[in-house]
Design a protein around this motif. Structure first.
Motif, short mmCIF file in Angstrom:
data_model
loop_
_atom_site.label_atom_id
_atom_site.label_comp_id
_atom_site.label_asym_id
_atom_site.label_seq_id
_atom_site.Cartn_x
_atom_site.Cartn_y
_atom_site.Cartn_z
N ILE A 91 0.86 -1.20 0.00
CA ILE A 91 0.00 0.00 0.00
C ILE A 91 0.89 1.25 0.00
O ILE A 91 0.63 2.22 -0.73
N TYR A 92 1.97 1.19 0.77
CA TYR A 92 2.92 2.31 0.83
C TYR A 92 3.46 2.61 -0.58
O TYR A 92 3.44 3.75 -1.06
N ASP A 93 3.95 1.56 -1.25
CA ASP A 93 4.55 1.76 -2.59
C ASP A 93 3.54 2.35 -3.57
O ASP A 93 3.85 3.28 -4.32
N ARG A 94 2.34 1.82 -3.53
CA ARG A 94 1.32 2.26 -4.49
C ARG A 94 0.89 3.70 -4.19
O ARG A 94 0.73 4.52 -5.09
N LEU A 95 0.72 4.01 -2.90
CA LEU A 95 0.29 5.37 -2.54
C LEU A 95 1.40 6.39 -2.83
O LEU A 95 1.14 7.51 -3.25
N ALA B 224 1.23 7.09 -6.33
CA ALA B 224 0.05 7.92 -6.59
C ALA B 224 0.33 9.39 -6.20
O ALA B 224 0.04 10.31 -6.97
N PHE B 225 0.92 9.60 -5.03
CA PHE B 225 1.18 10.98 -4.59
C PHE B 225 2.21 11.67 -5.47
O PHE B 225 2.13 12.88 -5.68
N GLU B 226 3.18 10.90 -5.97
CA GLU B 226 4.21 11.50 -6.85
C GLU B 226 3.60 12.08 -8.12
O GLU B 226 4.15 13.00 -8.71
N SER B 227 2.46 11.56 -8.51
CA SER B 227 1.82 12.10 -9.73
C SER B 227 1.02 13.38 -9.40
O SER B 227 0.42 13.98 -10.29
N GLU B 228 1.01 13.77 -8.12
CA GLU B 228 0.40 15.02 -7.66
C GLU B 228 -1.03 15.23 -8.15
O GLU B 228 -1.35 16.25 -8.78
N TYR C 112 -4.67 -0.98 6.90
CA TYR C 112 -3.42 -0.22 7.02
C TYR C 112 -3.45 1.16 6.37
O TYR C 112 -2.48 1.91 6.46
N VAL C 113 -4.51 1.45 5.67
CA VAL C 113 -4.48 2.64 4.80
C VAL C 113 -4.19 3.93 5.58
O VAL C 113 -3.31 4.71 5.19
N LYS C 114 -4.88 4.12 6.69
CA LYS C 114 -4.68 5.35 7.49
C LYS C 114 -3.23 5.50 7.94
O LYS C 114 -2.64 6.56 7.85
N GLU C 115 -2.72 4.39 8.46
CA GLU C 115 -1.35 4.39 8.98
C GLU C 115 -0.35 4.76 7.87
O GLU C 115 0.56 5.57 8.08
N VAL C 116 -0.58 4.22 6.70
CA VAL C 116 0.34 4.51 5.58
C VAL C 116 0.17 5.97 5.11
O VAL C 116 1.17 6.63 4.80
N PHE C 117 -1.06 6.45 5.11
CA PHE C 117 -1.25 7.87 4.77
C PHE C 117 -0.37 8.72 5.68
O PHE C 117 0.34 9.62 5.23
N GLU C 118 -0.43 8.43 6.97
CA GLU C 118 0.34 9.23 7.94
C GLU C 118 1.84 9.10 7.70
O GLU C 118 2.57 10.08 7.70
N GLN C 119 2.29 7.88 7.42
CA GLN C 119 3.72 7.66 7.12
C GLN C 119 4.18 8.50 5.93
O GLN C 119 5.30 8.97 5.88
N LEU C 120 3.27 8.65 4.98
CA LEU C 120 3.64 9.37 3.75
C LEU C 120 3.49 10.89 3.90
O LEU C 120 3.77 11.64 2.97
N GLY C 121 3.02 11.33 5.07
CA GLY C 121 2.94 12.77 5.31
C GLY C 121 1.58 13.37 5.08
O GLY C 121 1.44 14.59 4.99
N VAL C 122 0.56 12.52 4.98
CA VAL C 122 -0.81 13.06 4.86
C VAL C 122 -1.23 13.62 6.21
O VAL C 122 -1.04 12.98 7.24
N GLU C 123 -1.75 14.84 6.18
CA GLU C 123 -2.24 15.45 7.43
C GLU C 123 -3.70 15.03 7.64
O GLU C 123 -4.55 15.33 6.80
N THR C 124 -3.94 14.33 8.73
CA THR C 124 -5.30 13.84 9.00
C THR C 124 -6.20 15.02 9.37
O THR C 124 -5.87 15.83 10.23
N LYS C 125 -7.33 15.11 8.70
CA LYS C 125 -8.32 16.16 9.03
C LYS C 125 -9.45 15.55 9.86
O LYS C 125 -9.94 16.18 10.78
N PHE C 126 -9.87 14.35 9.49
CA PHE C 126 -10.79 13.61 10.36
C PHE C 126 -10.81 12.16 9.94
O PHE C 126 -10.41 11.78 8.84
N TRP C 127 -11.30 11.35 10.89
CA TRP C 127 -11.55 9.94 10.60
C TRP C 127 -12.85 9.57 11.29
O TRP C 127 -12.97 9.82 12.49
N GLN C 128 -13.77 9.08 10.57
CA GLN C 128 -15.10 8.64 11.02
C GLN C 128 -16.08 9.81 11.16
O GLN C 128 -15.79 10.80 11.82
N VAL C 129 -17.21 9.61 10.52
CA VAL C 129 -18.28 10.62 10.55
C VAL C 129 -19.56 9.93 11.00
O VAL C 129 -19.79 8.76 10.64
N LYS C 130 -20.39 10.66 11.74
CA LYS C 130 -21.62 10.05 12.28
C LYS C 130 -22.70 9.93 11.20
O LYS C 130 -23.72 10.64 11.21
N ILE C 131 -22.43 9.04 10.24
CA ILE C 131 -23.40 8.82 9.15
C ILE C 131 -23.52 7.33 8.90
O ILE C 131 -22.66 6.54 9.31
#
Ligand code: AMP
Ligand code: MG
Length: 402
Positions: free
Chosen positions: A228-232, A235-239, A256-275
């Motif tokens: 997932i890290y390699d693929r993301l 993906a991010f390199e293509s901006e 693992y997706v959230k964890e890998v986002f964070e490793q790659l420098g994604v700034e978390t804005k939220f996780w989980q919505v009451k819907i």
């Protein structure tokens, strides 16, 4: 977990940071794109007074209903005839009118005998009928098509009349899609054992194309942090402007997706919505050299990811490009609905308009977010607000058409 309206506010604020870029493209290639300039008419439309019918051009006089035919003007072959009250020129649709002609009598309203045209009894006869005046459609220098118009063939026709062979349009957003899951096989394979076909990738890509945005397919990644890290990373390199992933954002051991986002420098804005559906959705942002990628980690359930896409991605893109939002109707429930938690529900349903001038809604059979084929029977999402429990038959609910 945050509320739906808070999630919308956070996402809207980030969409506001995406730049609307423009490009100059070929006229016909701009159909279904959003115009990024005002198209100003360089000429009058029509450019001259002309006939709206095949018929006889005359100088109107209430008492005269018989004219000597003194010549003819095919469209595009003007010839000025000096006309008086008793003469007429045979004229075609679109032909320029001779100087003193102000009225056209259609062929079907006349009888021709010995070089004379006679008005048929009962035919409409009034000053100025069946003529089109210079500039009556559009006058030179006027705004023929305003910026932000979603270009349809009739707009292309107007732009062509204004002499435009290219138009400035807003660039499409580039939206990458990655599906995750060990259980997924691609659509040309027959799944065996505990595998399933990956439908989300195609649902997301078509939802993106449906908005006439540009989709980039990053394929399927297995549930491995490294893969997932390699693929993301790729993906991010293509901006891209937006990156969507499906699956692997819940509480599962292999999510693992959230964890890998964070490793790659994604700034978390939220996780989980009451819907419901779509609660596990993740949203963050990734900074790159050109600006920002908005990152949506959508849940794997096909219904959830589609509902999340509509609520959080599609509506914001429509707003950004000023594309009309999907219609919303206040409808009367045809049956009781079961809703016993404090989430905001988006139930898949069927909404119809009745001859009494009202809209009615009922839910489709299954509300399971795994039941994709069931969703195909729905044409709307029935909204049941957070604090509303078990709405009953006859009550009013709002529906968004899908
Ligand atoms: P997850 O969000 O990874 O826990 O997945 C939730 C459910 O969605 C599971 O039943 C998955 O098998 C299913 N799912 C995940 N990704 C896809 C996909 N790309 N296409 C169809 N179903 C999927
Ligand atoms: Mg999974």
């Amino acid at each position: 977990m945050i509320s739906y309206s808070k999630a919308l506010d956070i996402i809207q604020a980030e969409f506001g940071k995406l730049n609307l870029k423009t490009e100059q493209i070929d006229l016909v290639g701009s159909v279904n794109r959003i115009l990024a300039e005002d198209v100003i008419s360089d000429i009058n439309l029509p450019p001259f007074d002309n006939s709206a019918m095949d018929g006889f051009a005359i100088k109107f006089n209430e008492g005269i209903k018989r004219w000597k035919i003194i010549g003819e003007i095919p469209a595009g072959n003007f010839n000025n005839f000096n006309i008086d009250n008793n003469s007429a020129v045979s004229i075609m649709t679109g032909s320029k009118l001779p100087k003193d002609c102000d009225t056209v009598i259609p062929v079907e309203d006349t009888e021709v005998k010995d070089d004379f045209a006679y008005l048929k009894p009962g035919a409409r006869f009034a000053h100025g009928i069946n003529t089109r005046k210079i500039g009556e459609d559009l006058s030179k220098g006027k705004n023929a098509i305003p910026i932000f118009t979603l270009l349809k063939p009739h707009h292309i026709a107007v732009a062509a009349s204004c002499g435009r062979s290219t138009l400035k349009v807003f660039k499409r957003l580039r939206i990458g899609v990655l599906a995750t899951g060990d259980e997924l096989v691609d659509i040309h394979e027959t799944p065996t054992g505990d595998k399933i076909r990956c439908s989300n990738l195609y649902a997301m890509i078509s939802a993106i194309r449906n908005l006439n945005m540009h989709s980039v397919n990053f394929g399927i990644a297995k549930d491995s942090k490294q893969l997932i890290y390699d693929r993301l990373k790729w993906a991010f390199e293509s901006e891209p402007d937006i990156l969507l992933t499906t699956g692997g954002v819940s509480f599962g051991k292999f999510d693992y997706v959230k964890e890998v986002f964070e490793q790659l420098g994604v700034e978390t804005k939220f996780w989980q919505v009451k819907i419901k559906p779509g609660k596990p959705v993740f949203f963050g942002t990734y900074k790159h050299s050109q600006g920002l990628t908005l990152v949506f980690g959508l849940p794997g359930n096909p219904v959830s990811s589609l509902v999340n896409f509509l609520l959080f991605v599609q509506q914001n893109i429509q707003t950004m490009y000023r594309i009309p939002l999907n219609p919303k109707y206040r409808t009367i429930l045809e049956e009781d609905l079961k809703k016993e938690d404090s989430k905001r529900h988006f139930m898949r349903g069927v909404c119809r308009y009745e001859s009494d001038g009202k809209f009615y809604a009922r839910k489709i059979g299954s509300q399971s977010s795994g039941n994709l084929a069931e969703m195909g029977k729905a044409n709307c999402l029935i909204i049941v607000e957070e604090d509303r429990m078990n709405p009953a038959k006859g009550e009013t609910v709002e529906c968004i058409m899908i």
